[in-house]
Design a protein around this motif. Structure first.
Motif, mmCIF file in Angstrom:
data_model
loop_
_atom_site.group_PDB
_atom_site.id
_atom_site.type_symbol
_atom_site.label_atom_id
_atom_site.label_comp_id
_atom_site.label_asym_id
_atom_site.label_seq_id
_atom_site.Cartn_x
_atom_site.Cartn_y
_atom_site.Cartn_z
ATOM 1 N N UNK A 152 0.813 -1.125 0.121
ATOM 2 C CA UNK A 152 -0.037 0.016 0.183
ATOM 3 C C UNK A 152 0.777 1.014 -0.053
ATOM 4 N N UNK A 153 0.577 2.264 -0.898
ATOM 5 C CA UNK A 153 1.346 3.522 -0.865
ATOM 6 C C UNK A 153 0.970 4.383 0.371
ATOM 7 N N UNK A 154 2.000 5.066 0.669
ATOM 8 C CA UNK A 154 1.516 6.114 2.063
ATOM 9 C C UNK A 154 0.651 6.804 1.669
ATOM 10 N N UNK A 155 -0.303 6.953 2.840
ATOM 11 C CA UNK A 155 -1.728 7.625 2.723
ATOM 12 C C UNK A 155 -1.584 9.265 2.176
ATOM 13 N N UNK A 156 -0.330 9.604 2.705
ATOM 14 C CA UNK A 156 -0.057 11.239 2.474
ATOM 15 C C UNK A 156 0.691 11.376 1.252
ATOM 16 N N UNK A 157 1.188 10.521 0.444
ATOM 17 C CA UNK A 157 2.054 10.479 -0.632
ATOM 18 C C UNK A 157 1.414 11.963 -1.599
ATOM 19 N N UNK A 158 0.371 11.639 -1.982
ATOM 20 C CA UNK A 158 -0.019 12.678 -3.037
ATOM 21 C C UNK A 158 -0.354 14.098 -2.397
ATOM 22 N N UNK A 159 -0.658 14.077 -1.196
ATOM 23 C CA UNK A 159 -0.642 15.359 -0.452
ATOM 24 C C UNK A 159 0.747 16.032 -0.325
ATOM 25 N N UNK A 160 1.567 15.098 -0.079
ATOM 26 C CA UNK A 160 2.851 15.787 0.211
ATOM 27 C C UNK A 160 3.653 16.094 -1.062
ATOM 28 N N UNK A 161 3.534 15.349 -1.936
ATOM 29 C CA UNK A 161 4.099 15.953 -3.341
ATOM 30 C C UNK A 161 3.541 17.336 -3.841
ATOM 31 N N UNK A 162 2.112 17.444 -3.578
ATOM 32 C CA UNK A 162 1.288 18.577 -4.122
ATOM 33 C C UNK A 162 1.379 19.846 -3.284
ATOM 34 N N UNK A 163 1.941 19.423 -2.136
ATOM 35 C CA UNK A 163 1.911 20.593 -1.187
ATOM 36 C C UNK A 163 0.778 20.945 -0.367
ATOM 37 N N UNK A 164 -0.145 19.670 -0.317
ATOM 38 C CA UNK A 164 -1.375 20.070 0.550
ATOM 39 C C UNK A 164 -1.216 19.526 1.927
ATOM 40 N N UNK A 165 -0.223 18.683 2.176
ATOM 41 C CA UNK A 165 -0.158 18.263 3.458
ATOM 42 C C UNK A 165 -0.173 19.430 4.435
ATOM 43 N N UNK A 166 -0.551 19.091 5.944
ATOM 44 C CA UNK A 166 -0.699 20.297 6.669
ATOM 45 C C UNK A 166 0.398 20.081 7.882
ATOM 46 N N UNK A 167 1.138 21.172 7.922
ATOM 47 C CA UNK A 167 2.257 21.127 8.944
ATOM 48 C C UNK A 167 2.051 22.498 9.739
ATOM 49 N N UNK A 168 2.735 22.601 11.042
ATOM 50 C CA UNK A 168 2.317 23.797 11.908
ATOM 51 C C UNK A 168 2.275 25.025 11.172
ATOM 52 N N UNK A 169 3.246 25.514 10.210
ATOM 53 C CA UNK A 169 3.155 26.659 9.915
ATOM 54 C C UNK A 169 1.925 26.897 8.647
ATOM 55 N N UNK A 170 1.336 25.731 8.482
ATOM 56 C CA UNK A 170 0.358 25.794 7.358
ATOM 57 C C UNK A 170 -1.144 25.961 8.165
#
Ligand code: MTE
Ligand code: LUZ
Ligand code: MOS
Length: 764
Positions: free
Chosen positions: A1-19
Motif C-alpha cells: 500500500x502506498x503512503x496515505x499522505x504521498x499525494x498531498x506531500x508531493x502536491x504541497x497540500x499536507x498540513x504542517x504547523x506553519x500551514x
C-alpha cells in the motif's frame, strides 16, 4: 500500500504547523536567548524593546503562574532563565509582537549585563571536575579483570563520536490559543503530545484537563521533538494564557540550531581482549556522554549506550561504565538510535584496532563473535529469535564478499591516487523503551453509520509512515478497503497519557492497541451478523466487505451490517489498550529482560577515496535486514535508506563545532554539511531476511525506524580501510566524523608517503 499522505506531500497540500490558518488577532512569539554560555545575569533592560511599536509584551520567568520547570526526567531545567545562564541560547524571555519581523527587531534592542563564569564543553573535562548530571552506571557480566591475563591479545584506545543536528525539515514550533473555562488548545510539532500537555499544565499552574494538545504530523522529528518540542508548546501556551490571545511561534532555522540540543557527542575508552581463535573474551569501556547543561533525556540515552555496548556480539566478560557529563552546551537529546550508535561505534573501533594490529580483516573478528540463541546479553536478557548470524551469512554469501574484496584489491593495485575500502557492519538493536513503564499505548476507533471508520491513536506521524501502517491494521482486522479508513490527528483529548512516538516502537504499541479496539467492535458485528443470518457466530466472517457464512459470501455487505448494528443499538466505538508483555528491568541489579525483541542486520559498504583531495564516495551499501514479515515494504525500505544515509552523515560529514566559549559555530547550512543527493551511496541494495517475524511485532512486521541508522557506521571503517591502503603509515584514529579534512591528514601523515607523492608528481 502506498503512503496515505504521498499525494498531498508531493502536491504541497499536507498540513504542517506553519500551514494552520491562524485566528484573527494572532500574535507572534520570539525567544530572547542567552548570548553567552555560562554567566550570572546582573541586569537586563527590556525598556527599548518594549517601547518598539507593535511589541505587545515581554514575558519573563517572573510572569510564570505555575512552576518554571520543564525537566522531563529530572526537574533541572527552567523554561526561562532566572539568574543563571547555563548554555549559549538558553531561553531568557519571550517577546510577543504583532509580527515576527517586529519581534526580531525588538530582540536586538534587549540589553543584558552579566558576569561570565568558566565554560566546560568537553565531557572528559566535566568528569574531571565532577560535573555530572547523575551518578555513573555500570553493566557487568562475567569478570573481565580476571580475564585479561588469559587473553592472547589485548588492545586499548579511545573512540570519540560527535553530535548530530536533527535538521528536521520542519523546525520546532507551536500554535496556542485560549478556549473556554481557562483552557488552552495547543497545536504542536511534537513527538510527545502528552509531554507538552503535562509540562504546560505544570508551568501554567492548571490541571492537565485544561490543556489540549493536537498534532497533525511533523516534517520530521528524528528524536529532536521527543522532548525538546515541549518548550515551544509551553511558551505559546504561557503567552496565550497571560494575554488571552492566539500565539504562534514557528522557529527560524538558525535559532533552532542554536537553541536546541542534538545527538550526544561521546568520548570513550575501550579495552578489548581476544583469545587465539579471535573470540572476544573480555571487553571494557568507559563512556563520557556530553549531556549539555540539563538532563533532558540523557539518562535514558546513556542507558541505551550501555544496552548496545556489545552490538551484535556475544562477549562473556564485559564491564561497561557510562558517565553523563554536565557541560555548558544546550541539553543534548534523543536522536535516532538514542545512544545505541555511540556505544556501537566504540566496540567497532576496538575491533578495527585489533584487526589492524593482527593484520587481518575486521570481519574475521566480527564473524567469530556474533550472537546466537541462548547467549546472554550483559544486561541479563537471553538471546532468542537471533538473526545476527543469519543476516551476516546471507549478506556475505548473497553479495559475495570474496568477489567484492578481490575487486577492491585489484582496483587498489591498479590505482595510485584512488583507493577503495570495504567494511562489514552487523547491527543488533533492542525494541522497547528501556524504561519499562513507558511501553503501553491506546487507540480509539469509531465506525460511522455509513461504514466508514475513524481511527485515533497516541502515535505521531513524522514521516515514518505510521498512519499508513495504522490504516493497514484496521483494514486487515475488519477486512474492508483501506479507503474507508481515516486516521485522525493525534489529540490528547481522544487518546490520553501517551508515551512519545519514539524508540521505533510506535507502530508496535499503537498498532497492537488498535488491533484490540477493532477486534472488540468486530466481535459485536459478528454477533449482529449471526443473528441476522440465523446461524452460529463461529460460522461468520467478514471478507472483502461481505459477511460470509462458513466462508461463503452472503448478500449482507459491510455497510448494511453497520446500519443493522446501529439500529440494534450496538456500540460502534471502542478503545484498545496494549502493554508489552514479559518485559522488566531491575535498575539495582542492572539485569532483566528490557526488550520485546531485537532487530538484526548486516551491511557491506565499499567506498572510494580520492587520495589527492581527501574526498570520498560511498560506492555501495549492500545489506540484509531483518524486517520480520514487513507489512509495507515501500515504507520499510524508505526507513532503511533514510536511516542509512543519516548514519553516513553522522559518521562522515556532519561536524558540530562549539568554540571554547560554548558558542555554536556550525550554526547554519552553510557551515554544517548534511548528506545531499550526491552523498547517497551509488548503490543501495536491501535484501529482506526471510523469516517468520516476531509475535510481539505488529502483524509480525518488526520495528524499523532506528536500526538502519547504524549501518552508516560501516562507512567510517570502509574509509579508514581505504586510507590505510594508500598510507601504510596511517595510525588508526577513531574520531567521527571522518571529514574530508581528517581523511586528507590521514592520507599524508608519516613523511615517506608525502615524499612518494612528491616524487611521483615530479615524474609526471
Ligand atoms: N522517519 C522519518 N521520515 N522522519 C522521522 O522523523 N524518526 C525516526 C524514525 N524514522 C523519523 C523517521 C525515529 S528517531 C524514530 S524513533 C522512529 O522513526 C519513530 O517512528 P516509529 O516508532 O513509528 O518507527
Ligand atoms: N526514548 C526513550 C527512546 O524514552 N526511551 C528509549 O528507550 C528510547 N529508545 C530509542 C529512542 N527513543
Ligand atoms: Mo527516536 S530517537 O526514538 O525519536
Amino acid at each position: 500500500m502506498k503512503n496515505v499522505d504521498a499525494k498531498n506531500h508531493v502536491s504541497g497540500k499536507s498540513i504542517y504547523l506553519d500551514d494552520i490558518p491562524v485566528r484573527q488577532g494572532t500574535l507572534h512569539a520570539l525567544l530572547y536567548d542567552a548570548p553567552v554560555a555560562h554567566a550570572i545575569i546582573t541586569h537586563i533592560d527590556y525598556s527599548e524593546a518594549e517601547a518598539l511599536e507593535g511589541v505587545v509584551r515581554i514575558i519573563t520567568h517572573q510572569d510564570i503562574p505555575g512552576e518554571n520547570q520543564i525537566g522531563g526526567i529530572f526537574p533541572d531545567e527552567p523554561l526561562l532563565a532566572e539568574n543563571d545562564i547555563h548554555f549559549w541560547g538558553m531561553p531568557i524571555a519571550l517577546i510577543i509582537a504583532e509580527s515576527e519581523y517586529i519581534a526580531r527587531q525588538a530582540r536586538a534592542l534587549v540589553k543584558i549585563e552579566y558576569k561570565e563564569l568558566p565554560v566546560i564543553t568537553d565531557p572528559r573535562e566535566a568528569r574531571k571536575q565532577d560535573s555530572l548530571i547523575f551518578p555513573p552506571r555500570t553493566f557487568k557480566i562475567g569478570n573481565p579483570e580476571n580475564t585479561w591475563e588469559n587473553c592472547e591479545y589485548v588492545f586499548e584506545g579511545e573512540a570519540d563520536s560527535n553530535g548530530q543536528e536533527h535538521l528536521y525539515i520542519e523546525t520546532q514550533g507551536a500554535y496556542a490559543y485560549p478556549t473556554e473555562h481557562g483552557s488552552i488548545r495547543i497545536s504542536s510539532s511534537t513527538q510527545g503530545p502528552t509531554a507538552v500537555q503535562k509540562t504546560a499544565a505544570r508551568v501554567l499552574g492548571v490541571d492537565m484537563n485544561r490543556i489540549e494538545v493536537d498534532v497533525t504530523r511533523l516534517g520530521g522529528g528524528f528524536g529532536g521533538k521527543e522532548d525538546q518540542a515541549t518548550a515551544w508548546g509551553v511558551l505559546c501556551a504561557l503567552a496565550a494564557q497571560i494575554l488571552q490571545k492566539p500565539i504562534k511561534y514557528s522557529v527560524h532555522r538558525m535559532d533552532d540550531m542554536r537553541i536546541t540540543g542534538k545527538r550526544h557527542p561521546y568520548r570513550s575508552d575501550y579495552k578489548i581482549g581476544l583469545d587465539k581463535n579471535l573470540k572476544i573474551i573480555a571487553y571494557e569501556a568507559t563512556f563520557h556522554q556530553n549531556a549539555g547543561a540539563a538532563a533532558d533525556l540523557s539518562p535514558a540515552v546513556m542507558e541505551r549506550t550501555l544496552f548496545h555496548a556489545t552490538n551484535a556480539y556475544f562477549v562473556p566478560n564485559v564491564q561497561v561504565t557510562a558517565y553523563s557529563c554536565k557541560t555548558h552546551l544546550p541539553p543534548n537529546t534523543a536522536f535516532r538510535g538514542f545512544g545505541g550508535p555511540q556505544g556501537m561505534f566504540v566496540i567497532e573501533s576496538a575491533i578495527a584496532h585489533a584487526a589492524n594490529e593482527l593484520g587481518i580483516p575486521a570481519r574475521d573478528i566480527q564473524a567469530a563473535n556474533l550472537l546466537k540463541d541462548g547467549d546472554e546479553f550483559p544486561y541479563g536478557q537471553i538471546v532468542d529469535y537471533c538473526n545476527a548470524g543469519s543476516t551476516w551469512t546471507d549478506a556475505i554469501s548473497t553479495y559475495n564478499i570474496k568477489t567484492i574484496q578481490k575487486e577492491v584489491d585489484n582496483f587498489n593495485i591498479n590505482n595510485n591516487h584512488l583507493k577503495k575500502g570495504i567494511a562489514v557492519m552487523p547491527v543488533c538493536f533492542g525494541i522497547s523503551f528501556t524504561n519499562t513503564p513507558m511501553n503501553h499505548a491506546r487507540a480509539l476507533v469509531h465506525v460511522y453509520q455509513d461504514g466508514s471508520v475513524g481511527v485515533s491513536t497516541g502515535g505521531v506521524e513524522m514521516g515514518q509512515g505510521l498512519n499508513t501502517k495504522m490504516v493497514q491494521v484496521a483494514a486487515h482486522i475488519f477486512n474492508i478497503h483501506t479507503n474507508r479508513i481515516k486516521l485522525e490527528t493525534t489529540n490528547t483529548t481522544r487518546v490520553a497519557n501517551t508515551s512519545p512516538s519514539a524508540a521505533s516502537a510506535t507502530a508496535d504499541l499503537n498498532g497492537k492497541a488498535l488491533e484490540i479496539a477493532c477486534e472488540k467492535i468486530l466481535e459485536r458485528l459478528i454477533y449482529v451478523a449471526a443473528k441476522q443470518m440465523n446461524c452460529a457466530e463461529e460460522a461468520i466472517s467478514i471478507r472483502e466487505e461481505k459477511v460470509c457464512v462458513n466462508g461463503q459470501p452472503t448478500e449482507l455487505a459491510w455497510e448494511k451490517l453497520i446500519q443493522t448494528a446501529f439500529l440494534s443499538r450496538v456500540s460502534l466505538s471502542e478503545k484498545g489498550h496494549y502493554a508489552t508483555p514479559n518485559i522488566h528491568f531491575d535498575k539495582q541489579k542492572e539485569k532483566g529482560h528490557p526488550f520485546a525483541y531485537h532487530v538484526y542486520g548486516t551491511a557491506i559498504t565499499t567506498v572510494t577515496v580520492d587520495c589527492l583531495r581527501g574526498l570520498y564516495e560511498v560506492d555501495s551499501v549492500k545489506l540484509v535486514h531483518d524486517f520480520g514479515k514487513s507489512m509495507n515494504t515501500a515504507i520499510d525500505d524508505g526507513q532503511v535508506e533514510g536511516g542509512l544515509v543519516q548514519g553516513i552523515g553522522w559518521m562522515t560529514m556532519e561536524e558540530i563545532i562549539y568554540n571554547k566559549k560554548g558558542r555554536l559555530l556550525s550554526n547554519a547550512l552553510s557551515t554544517y554539511k548534511i548528506p545531499d543527493i550526491y552523498s547517497v551511496p551509488g548503490e543501495i541494495t536491501i535484501k529482506p531476511l526471510a523469516t517468520e517475524g516476531h509475535p510481539l511485532a505488529i502483524r509480525k512486521s518488526k520495528a524499523v525506524g532506528e536500526p538502519p541508522l547504524m549501518y552508516g557506521i560501516g562507512t567510517y571503517f570502509a574509509i579508514q580501510n581505504a586510507v590505510k591502503a594508500f598510507n601504510p603509515n596511517y595510525i588508526l584514529k577513531f574520531d567521527a566524523p571522518f571529514t574530508p579534512e581528517k581523511v586528507l591528514m590521514g592520507l599524508y601523515e608519516g613523511r615517506e608517503v608525502l615524499a612518494k607523492v612528491k616524487a611521483e608528481e615530479e615524474k609526471a
